[in-house]
Scaffold this motif. Structure first.
Motif, PDB file in Angstrom:
ATOM      1  N   TYR A   1      -5.717   6.349   3.767  1.00 59.72           N
ATOM      2  CA  TYR A   1      -5.836   6.038   2.335  1.00 59.72           C
ATOM      3  C   TYR A   1      -7.233   5.558   1.955  1.00 59.72           C
ATOM      4  O   TYR A   1      -7.377   4.828   0.971  1.00 59.72           O
ATOM      5  N   GLU A   2      -8.253   5.925   2.725  1.00 68.52           N
ATOM      6  CA  GLU A   2      -9.575   5.406   2.395  1.00 68.52           C
ATOM      7  C   GLU A   2     -10.062   5.966   1.060  1.00 68.52           C
ATOM      8  O   GLU A   2     -10.000   7.171   0.828  1.00 68.52           O
TER       9      GLU A   2
ATOM     10  N   GLY B   1      -8.945   2.090   4.999  1.00 70.61           N
ATOM     11  CA  GLY B   1      -7.910   3.050   4.621  1.00 70.61           C
ATOM     12  C   GLY B   1      -7.193   3.701   5.776  1.00 70.61           C
ATOM     13  O   GLY B   1      -6.204   4.429   5.560  1.00 70.61           O
ATOM     14  N   SER B   2      -7.676   3.483   7.007  1.00 72.77           N
ATOM     15  CA  SER B   2      -7.057   4.190   8.137  1.00 72.77           C
ATOM     16  C   SER B   2      -6.499   3.272   9.216  1.00 72.77           C
ATOM     17  O   SER B   2      -5.669   3.704  10.019  1.00 72.77           O
TER      18      SER B   2
ATOM     19  N   ALA C   1       4.430  -1.047   8.980  1.00 76.29           N
ATOM     20  CA  ALA C   1       4.468  -0.998   7.511  1.00 76.29           C
ATOM     21  C   ALA C   1       5.827  -0.516   7.010  1.00 76.29           C
ATOM     22  O   ALA C   1       6.545   0.240   7.695  1.00 76.29           O
ATOM     23  N   ILE C   2       6.178  -0.933   5.808  1.00 79.79           N
ATOM     24  CA  ILE C   2       7.468  -0.553   5.216  1.00 79.79           C
ATOM     25  C   ILE C   2       7.524   0.949   4.990  1.00 79.79           C
ATOM     26  O   ILE C   2       8.537   1.604   5.258  1.00 79.79           O
TER      27      ILE C   2
ATOM     28  N   GLY D   1      -0.734  -6.048  -3.166  1.00 82.33           N
ATOM     29  CA  GLY D   1       0.721  -5.867  -3.167  1.00 82.33           C
ATOM     30  C   GLY D   1       1.106  -4.424  -2.885  1.00 82.33           C
ATOM     31  O   GLY D   1       2.033  -4.152  -2.100  1.00 82.33           O
ATOM     32  N   LEU D   2       0.404  -3.483  -3.494  1.00 83.41           N
ATOM     33  CA  LEU D   2       0.669  -2.059  -3.249  1.00 83.41           C
ATOM     34  C   LEU D   2       0.316  -1.682  -1.813  1.00 83.41           C
ATOM     35  O   LEU D   2       1.059  -0.958  -1.135  1.00 83.41           O
ATOM     36  N   ASN D   3      -0.838  -2.169  -1.363  1.00 84.38           N
ATOM     37  CA  ASN D   3      -1.297  -1.818  -0.016  1.00 84.38           C
ATOM     38  C   ASN D   3      -0.356  -2.329   1.066  1.00 84.38           C
ATOM     39  O   ASN D   3      -0.255  -1.738   2.151  1.00 84.38           O
TER      40      ASN D   3
END
Length: 202
Positions: free
Chosen positions: A156-157, A135-136, A142-143, A59-61
């Motif tokens: 974000y890796e 992560g990349s 994206a929002i 959900g966060l991702n």
């Protein structure tokens, strides 16, 4: 030679613990999550530490465009790794039994150890590639699109090993019980080689 062969059998057998215990753990902590979110990585899949951890992480991702955490059928590694681990464990146990009956030389224990170490390094390399991609490789729609001070898109890796600050999250990545048991198994097989070699010289 019998003592070293028993060590070889036990050391190789400890690989089978990877079917029951996590190999790696990644934990995400933040002020809004006093109980950190976490995921345990097994050789055949990824499971949440808590019941809803994977759901919450996905959900966060979603907001920053990261992919959902892969299901076992979406990564070939989760099919191949169990086969490799089981095959190496069976082979190592067979070598130990062969050594017990003086049919196998201690040098075969060392060869098994080297092959297992190389497979472990290859597995870690592959794991790191997945972390980088995870992560990349972000959804361009994206929002939230975060950039650094130079205007470059953030990645974000999680770290392969240790800690990394990701936005307001602290990400920790460390080996788990399965990895420690595997390491103990490799140590025992090395001792099996040393003791077996000494016994042959006497």
């Amino acid at each position: 030679m019998k003592k070293s062969s028993i060590l070889m059998i036990v050391g190789a057998g400890l690989l089978l613990s990877l079917f029951y215990f996590p190999l790696w753990n990644i934990e995400l902590g933040a002020p809004q999550y006093p109980i950190p979110l976490g995921m345990n990585i097994y050789i055949d899949g990824i499971k949440g530490v808590g019941e809803f951890d994977l759901q919450n992480i996905d959900g966060l991702n979603h907001y920053i465009g990261m992919k959902t955490i892969p299901k076992p059928e979406q990564m070939w590694e989760f099919t191949v790794f169990p086969l490799v681990v089981a095959s190496m464990a069976i082979l190592g146990i067979a070598l130990g039994i062969g050594g017990y009956f003086n049919k196998v030389k201690p040098s075969f224990f060392l060869v098994w150890l080297i092959v297992m170490a190389l497979l472990g390094i290859a597995g870690m390399y592959d794991f790191n590639l997945w972390l980088i991609d995870y992560g990349s490789d972000l959804d361009p729609h994206a929002i939230m699109k975060m950039v650094d001070a130079q205007g470059n898109p953030l990645t974000y890796e999680p770290p392969l090993f240790g800690h990394r600050k990701i936005l307001n999250f602290d990400a920790y990545s460390y080996p788990h019980l399965g990895a420690y048991l595997m390491g103990l198994g490799l140590l025992l097989t090395f001792l099996a080689f040393v003791l077996g070699t000494k016994s042959k010289k006497q």
